[in-house]
Enzyme design. Structure first.
Site, short mmCIF file in Angstrom:
data_model
loop_
_atom_site.label_atom_id
_atom_site.label_comp_id
_atom_site.label_asym_id
_atom_site.label_seq_id
_atom_site.Cartn_x
_atom_site.Cartn_y
_atom_site.Cartn_z
N ASP A 35 40.71 26.08 1.01
CA ASP A 35 39.27 26.21 0.88
C ASP A 35 38.84 25.31 -0.28
O ASP A 35 39.13 25.61 -1.44
CB ASP A 35 38.89 27.67 0.60
CG ASP A 35 37.39 27.80 0.40
OD1 ASP A 35 36.64 27.05 1.03
OD2 ASP A 35 36.98 28.65 -0.41
N HIS A 117 31.92 5.99 -0.65
CA HIS A 117 31.25 5.09 -1.60
C HIS A 117 30.53 5.92 -2.64
O HIS A 117 29.97 6.98 -2.36
CB HIS A 117 30.34 4.07 -0.90
CG HIS A 117 29.04 4.56 -0.37
ND1 HIS A 117 27.90 4.63 -1.15
CD2 HIS A 117 28.67 4.96 0.86
CE1 HIS A 117 26.88 5.05 -0.40
NE2 HIS A 117 27.33 5.27 0.81
N ASP A 129 23.49 10.59 -0.02
CA ASP A 129 24.11 9.28 0.26
C ASP A 129 24.43 8.58 -1.06
O ASP A 129 23.60 7.90 -1.60
CB ASP A 129 23.16 8.45 1.11
CG ASP A 129 23.74 7.08 1.46
OD1 ASP A 129 24.96 6.91 1.32
OD2 ASP A 129 22.96 6.19 1.86
N GLU A 163 28.79 -0.36 -1.74
CA GLU A 163 28.70 -0.16 -0.28
C GLU A 163 27.32 -0.54 0.22
O GLU A 163 27.15 -1.15 1.26
CB GLU A 163 29.02 1.30 0.07
CG GLU A 163 29.17 1.55 1.57
CD GLU A 163 27.89 1.98 2.29
OE1 GLU A 163 27.93 2.16 3.51
OE2 GLU A 163 26.83 2.13 1.65
N GLU A 164 26.32 -0.17 -0.58
CA GLU A 164 24.94 -0.38 -0.16
C GLU A 164 24.54 -1.86 -0.15
O GLU A 164 23.50 -2.22 0.37
CB GLU A 164 23.98 0.42 -1.06
CG GLU A 164 24.21 1.94 -1.02
CD GLU A 164 23.81 2.61 0.29
OE1 GLU A 164 23.44 1.88 1.24
OE2 GLU A 164 23.88 3.84 0.36
N ASP A 192 30.98 9.52 4.23
CA ASP A 192 29.73 8.92 3.75
C ASP A 192 28.59 9.77 4.32
O ASP A 192 28.27 9.65 5.51
CB ASP A 192 29.67 7.47 4.26
CG ASP A 192 28.44 6.72 3.77
OD1 ASP A 192 27.60 7.33 3.07
OD2 ASP A 192 28.32 5.53 4.11
N HIS A 281 17.93 7.01 1.79
CA HIS A 281 17.57 5.78 1.05
C HIS A 281 16.20 5.87 0.36
O HIS A 281 15.56 4.85 0.14
CB HIS A 281 17.66 4.53 1.95
CG HIS A 281 19.09 4.13 2.19
ND1 HIS A 281 19.44 2.97 2.85
CD2 HIS A 281 20.26 4.72 1.84
CE1 HIS A 281 20.77 2.88 2.91
NE2 HIS A 281 21.29 3.94 2.31
N ASP A 300 35.59 21.15 3.35
CA ASP A 300 36.81 21.81 3.84
C ASP A 300 37.56 20.93 4.85
O ASP A 300 38.79 20.94 4.89
CB ASP A 300 36.46 23.16 4.47
CG ASP A 300 36.10 24.22 3.43
OD1 ASP A 300 36.39 24.01 2.23
OD2 ASP A 300 35.53 25.26 3.82
N1 PHE Z 1 26.73 3.65 5.35
C1 PHE Z 1 25.37 4.14 5.47
C2 PHE Z 1 24.74 4.11 4.07
O1 PHE Z 1 25.39 4.31 3.09
C3 PHE Z 1 25.31 5.55 5.99
C4 PHE Z 1 25.93 5.68 7.32
C5 PHE Z 1 27.20 6.20 7.40
C6 PHE Z 1 25.27 5.31 8.45
C7 PHE Z 1 27.81 6.33 8.65
C8 PHE Z 1 25.86 5.44 9.69
C9 PHE Z 1 27.10 5.96 9.77
O2 PHE Z 1 23.57 3.90 3.96
ZN ZN Z 2 23.20 4.31 2.07
ZN ZN Z 3 26.26 5.88 2.42
#
Ligand code: PHE
Ligand code: ZN
Ligand code: ZN
Ligand code: CA
Length: 474
Positions: A35, A117, A129, A163-164, A192, A281, A300
């Site tokens: 858990d 990320h 996010d 990542e963005e 993500d 976003h 989990d």
């Molecule tokens: N990678 C995208 C982001 O960080 C989010 C995302 C993840 C979209 C998985 C689609 C599938 O903005």
């Molecule tokens: Zn994003």
């Molecule tokens: Zn993301």
């Protein structure tokens, strides 16, 4: 360590003790579904929110909120005993960082990775996010360490920067891995967005090589009576870089800008006709932009997969199961717990560490000299087997040939008796780290000193650099 940090670690330890049989008690039992404490995951999110709040409201690449996020995650992993690396790289928006953490046990030829990320967009704190995936992966890593297990395979966790900006950090990581290291990665799991306020339960379905892990994730949710849908994420997150190298990948996702259908609302609850994450976003992606049930279930699922794949049989031989008996095994606390020649343990940038920044650098003087480093350790009589392993990198100015000039001896000192397990020399030149393992079962029930003794002749240097030493028992 702050009070909160200590409390978090203790909570993780207590939760794990309650649910995970100790490695010593049942060496072969795998707790496949720990858990992962959503309370702890939420505490990590609170920390990321507070980092954003005190750094202009975001954790964007090139801005102080990102660096603070990376430093904080790294410090948590360091404190739990991980071997960590802060990998920097440049992007159009400034310098960014990946945090890589490896649990220094298990067969290094079979690596199981989980990642997420850590950066946000510039317009907000990036809590769903992707504070959520990062906090779930972090808490899983901390819980694994606290469980006291030694996995069959190596566990490695990645927290990606930028990542963005186009999956920059994860691409940088895989592009800079030597081919031999890429081949050792058996699985990469990506998380993500896992706490979307109007959540879906999506399982990635975009890499046939990862179908086994995809099916395990699906079966896990099914066992908890949670319905899932596959999603082809079209390479929209950090698993894409791994997938493009042929590495099996899988992951889960609670949804971003997509709209929940009425059929989905019927099985998952929430609001049909509304985005899974209306604050995707946006500046409102704050600590209030979460569904804690989704966060709990998906965290989990991360724990389940990591526990499960840590023990997957990829052809590993004789994994140690009893933990590392050595203290400060990666030298990151400097000379603490080690004895020997002053200055051998160093964070000098002229030799890379295997993990972190410190290592033991023996010799490299180019003149007649000897240096050593060692640690005393009690090997329990109850051990079935014991092994000493370490990573070593050897560069030399000696010309290649067949003559041994400079050496490092791997020794065990047992009272008045010193035994040499191996002698490495200029002939073992290896400018990438290689792992060496020696059987020390003969010393069970003894308190011995494991020792590395270097010796050089009068000219032409050889540097023996040693890091991440493990005395493991099973
Ligand atoms: N990678 C995208 C982001 O960080 C989010 C995302 C993840 C979209 C998985 C689609 C599938 O903005
Ligand atoms: Zn994003
Ligand atoms: Zn993301
Ligand atoms: Ca180190």
């Amino acid at each position: 360590m702050s009070k909160t940090t200590l409390y978090g670690v203790l909570t993780a330890a207590l939760v794990s003790t309650a649910l995970v049989p100790s490695a010593a008690a049942t060496a072969t039992t795998v707790a496949e579904s720990p858990d992962i404490s959503v309370t702890n995951v939420k505490a990590h999110l609170d920390q990321l929110q507070s980092i954003a709040t005190s750094n202009g409201g975001n954790r964007y690449t090139g801005r102080p909120g990102y660096r603070a996020s990376a430093d904080w995650v790294r410090s948590k992993l360091d404190a739990a005993g991980y071997t960590t690396t802060l990998q920097s790289f440049s992007t159009s928006a400034g310098t960014s960082y990946n945090v890589i953490a490896e649990w220094p046990f298990g067969d290094a030829n079979h690596v199981v990775m989980a990642g997420s990320h850590l950066d946000s967009v510039s317009s907000g704190p990036g809590i769903n996010d992707n504070g959520t995936g990062s906090s779930g992966v972090l808490e899983t890593a901390l819980a694994y360490a606290a469980s006291g297990q030694t996995p069959r395979n190596r566990l490695r966790f990645g927290f990606w920067g930028a990542e963005e900006l186009g999956l920059v950090g994860s691409k940088y990581y895989v592009n800079n891995l030597p081919a031999a290291e890429r081949d050792k990665i058996e699985l990469y799991l990506n998380f993500d967005m896992t706490g979307s306020p109007n959540p879906g339960y999506f399982v990635y379905n975009d890499n046939p090589a990862g179908n086994g892990a995809r099916d395990d994730l699906t079966a896990y949710f099914t066992s908890k009576s949670i319905q899932t849908e596959y999603i082809d994420v079209q390479g929209r997150s950090d698993h894409a870089a791994f997938r493009s190298l042929g590495i099996p990948t899988a992951g889960t996702f609670s949804g971003a800008e997509g709209i929940k259908t009425s059929a989905q609302a019927a099985k998952w609850g929430g609001t049909a006709g509304q985005a899974y994450d209306p604050c995707y976003h946006r500046s409102c992606d704050t600590i209030n932009n979460l569904n804690l049930t989704s966060l709990d279930r998906q965290s989990d699922a991360i724990g389940h997969m990591v526990w499960n794949y840590a023990q997957k049989d990829y052809g590993t031989t004789n994994p140690p199961t009893g933990g590392n008996l050595l203290l400060n095994p990666g030298f990151e606390s400097g000379a603490t717990n080690w004895t020997g020649t002053t200055g051998v343990i160093t964070n000098s940038s002229s030799k890379p560490a295997h993990g972190g920044s410190y290592k033991a650098w023996l010799q490299g003087n180019g003149r007649s000299s000897t240096e050593n480093v060692g640690q005393s350790v009690a090997i329990p009589a109850s051990a079935t087997a014991a092994s000493l392993s370490f990573w070593v990198r050897i560069d030399t100015a000696e010309t290649t040939g067949s003559t041994v000039y400079d050496t490092v001896k791997v020794q065990v000192v047992d009272g008045a008796t010193t035994s040499t397990l191996a002698t490495l020399s200029n002939l073992n030149k290896a400018t990438a780290y290689v792992q060496k393992t020696y059987d020390v079962t003969a010393y069970k029930g003894r308190t011995v000193t494991v020792k590395f003794v270097g010796q050089e002749d009068s000219s032409l240097q050889t540097s023996f650099v040693i890091d991440d030493v493990v005395l493991g028992t099973s």
